[in-house]
Design a protein around this motif. Structure first.
Motif, PDB file in Angstrom:
ATOM      1  N   LEU A  64     -20.607  42.151  97.290  1.00  0.00           N
ATOM      2  CA  LEU A  64     -21.245  40.844  97.461  1.00  0.00           C
ATOM      3  C   LEU A  64     -21.376  40.090  96.138  1.00  0.00           C
ATOM      4  O   LEU A  64     -21.034  38.911  96.042  1.00  0.00           O
ATOM      5  N   ARG A  67     -17.872  38.948  94.846  1.00  0.00           N
ATOM      6  CA  ARG A  67     -17.326  37.848  95.645  1.00  0.00           C
ATOM      7  C   ARG A  67     -18.081  36.552  95.381  1.00  0.00           C
ATOM      8  O   ARG A  67     -17.478  35.483  95.293  1.00  0.00           O
ATOM      9  N   THR A  68     -19.385  36.658  95.261  1.00  0.00           N
ATOM     10  CA  THR A  68     -20.188  35.463  95.005  1.00  0.00           C
ATOM     11  C   THR A  68     -19.837  34.862  93.648  1.00  0.00           C
ATOM     12  O   THR A  68     -19.660  33.647  93.527  1.00  0.00           O
ATOM     13  N   GLN A  69     -19.721  35.698  92.625  1.00  0.00           N
ATOM     14  CA  GLN A  69     -19.343  35.203  91.296  1.00  0.00           C
ATOM     15  C   GLN A  69     -17.972  34.534  91.339  1.00  0.00           C
ATOM     16  O   GLN A  69     -17.763  33.476  90.743  1.00  0.00           O
ATOM     17  N   ARG A  71     -16.452  33.121  93.905  1.00  0.00           N
ATOM     18  CA  ARG A  71     -16.512  31.841  94.612  1.00  0.00           C
ATOM     19  C   ARG A  71     -17.186  30.758  93.764  1.00  0.00           C
ATOM     20  O   ARG A  71     -16.769  29.600  93.780  1.00  0.00           O
ATOM     21  N   VAL A  72     -18.218  31.136  93.041  1.00  0.00           N
ATOM     22  CA  VAL A  72     -18.899  30.161  92.175  1.00  0.00           C
ATOM     23  C   VAL A  72     -17.944  29.680  91.088  1.00  0.00           C
ATOM     24  O   VAL A  72     -17.863  28.486  90.790  1.00  0.00           O
TER      25      VAL A  72
END
Length: 161
Positions: A64, A67-69, A71-72
């Protein structure tokens, strides 16, 4: 006791747990809780709920954070790149217009310089071809880099599904 005092006590109970309250408000709240059973039970219920929430664990996927990093970062690149691409396209368009308008003059200038310096025709003609192709090569490289970023994002999207 009136409703205004109970409302103030309820607000201070919540505020004390979240952002803290002044010493004068703490003293007032302690005094009020000692006298008021309903507000005292509200404070106890709030404390119990917070303890329960602290003990609660929520399982999260291992990837998580990664993936979040990703996408940011990708969104930040998109936001930074959007206006820049307009300028790149505008600059390329202007470059090609001026290139087409000045091509005969550049050809004559390179021909003159090539003959003057005794350079073989192939060399100065190659120089003209490189001068003409440079804007297209820059745009092609930029498009390939953009396409590479999109492929990376598509691969990440496939991994998470």
């Amino acid at each position: 006791m009136n409703q205004e005092m109970h409302a103030r006590a309820g607000l201070l109970i919540a505020q004390e747990r979240i952002e803290g309250i002044s010493p004068a408000d703490q003293q007032w709240l302690r005094h009020h809780l000692a006298e008021c059973a309903s507000c005292s039970s509200l404070a106890s219920a709030t404390e119990q709920a917070l303890r329960s929430l602290r003990g609660l664990s929520v399982p999260l996927p291992k990837t998580l954070a990664t993936r979040t990093q990703f996408r940011v970062r990708m969104r930040a690149q998109q936001l930074r790149g959007e206006p820049r691409w307009r300028m790149v396209w505008a600059a390329c368009g202007v470059s090609w217009v001026f290139g087409a308008a000045t091509a005969p003059y550049v050809w004559r200038g390179l021909e003159w310089a090539g003959h003057r310096m005794g350079v073989p025709n192939f060399i100065w003609e190659l120089g003209f071809g490189l001068w003409w192709a440079l804007p297209a090569a820059v745009v092609a490289i930029m498009l390939l880099m953009t396409d590479s970023g999109r492929r990376r994002e598509a691969n990440w999207n496939r991994q998470e599904n």
